[in-house]
Design a protein around this motif. Structure first.
Motif, mmCIF file in Angstrom:
data_model
loop_
_atom_site.group_PDB
_atom_site.id
_atom_site.type_symbol
_atom_site.label_atom_id
_atom_site.label_comp_id
_atom_site.label_asym_id
_atom_site.label_seq_id
_atom_site.Cartn_x
_atom_site.Cartn_y
_atom_site.Cartn_z
ATOM 1 N N THR A 26 36.120 32.435 39.528
ATOM 2 C CA THR A 26 36.874 33.564 38.982
ATOM 3 C C THR A 26 36.395 33.849 37.571
ATOM 4 O OG1 THR A 26 38.630 32.144 38.126
ATOM 5 C CG2 THR A 26 38.953 33.050 40.324
ATOM 6 N N ASN A 78 38.930 41.089 44.620
ATOM 7 C CA ASN A 78 38.238 40.042 45.384
ATOM 8 C C ASN A 78 36.853 40.519 45.790
ATOM 9 O OD1 ASN A 78 40.451 38.257 45.400
ATOM 10 N ND2 ASN A 78 41.381 39.399 47.074
ATOM 11 N N THR A 96 40.771 40.610 36.663
ATOM 12 C CA THR A 96 40.342 39.289 37.115
ATOM 13 C C THR A 96 39.591 39.446 38.425
ATOM 14 O OG1 THR A 96 42.267 38.289 36.079
ATOM 15 C CG2 THR A 96 41.107 36.978 37.733
ATOM 16 N N HIS A 136 43.517 42.738 39.778
ATOM 17 C CA HIS A 136 42.883 41.617 40.458
ATOM 18 C C HIS A 136 41.986 42.192 41.544
ATOM 19 C CE1 HIS A 136 42.531 37.450 41.688
ATOM 20 N NE2 HIS A 136 42.620 37.874 42.947
ATOM 21 N N THR A 170 36.870 37.100 34.232
ATOM 22 C CA THR A 170 37.583 38.284 33.759
ATOM 23 C C THR A 170 36.590 39.253 33.143
ATOM 24 O OG1 THR A 170 39.509 36.927 33.266
ATOM 25 C CG2 THR A 170 39.430 39.091 32.263
ATOM 26 N N ALA A 226 37.795 37.555 41.605
ATOM 27 C CA ALA A 226 37.820 36.293 42.345
ATOM 28 C C ALA A 226 36.808 36.376 43.483
ATOM 29 C CB ALA A 226 39.206 36.020 42.900
#
Length: 72
Positions: free
Chosen positions: A21, A34, A13, A32, A23, A15
């Motif tokens: 966001t 960023n 994922t 995850h 996938t 972000a």
């Protein structure tokens, strides 16, 4: 073929700092990730890109070669 040589390819994922966001799939160890800029907020993709020209180079170029590169 050799077995167990391929990395773990899984969903990650992403972000963005703008709140977007999405996938994607990656072999990265994290689930995850960023980022600061994505296609939803980058000026090139949003059409709000500005050319910063403090020395007048763009104007000088347009005066010299202005009509040569215009599409008709």
């Amino acid at each position: 073929m050799k077995t167990d040589i391929h990395p773990d390819y899984h969903d990650v994922t992403i972000a963005c700092s703008c709140g977007n966001t999405f996938t994607t799939r990656s072999a990265m160890g994290k689930d995850h990730f960023n980022i600061e800029v994505c296609s939803e907020c980058h000026p090139f993709y949003t059409g709000k890109q500005k050319i910063v020209d403090s020395t007048g180079r763009v104007d000088k170029f347009n005066q010299k070669f202005g009509n040569m590169f215009k599409r008709g």
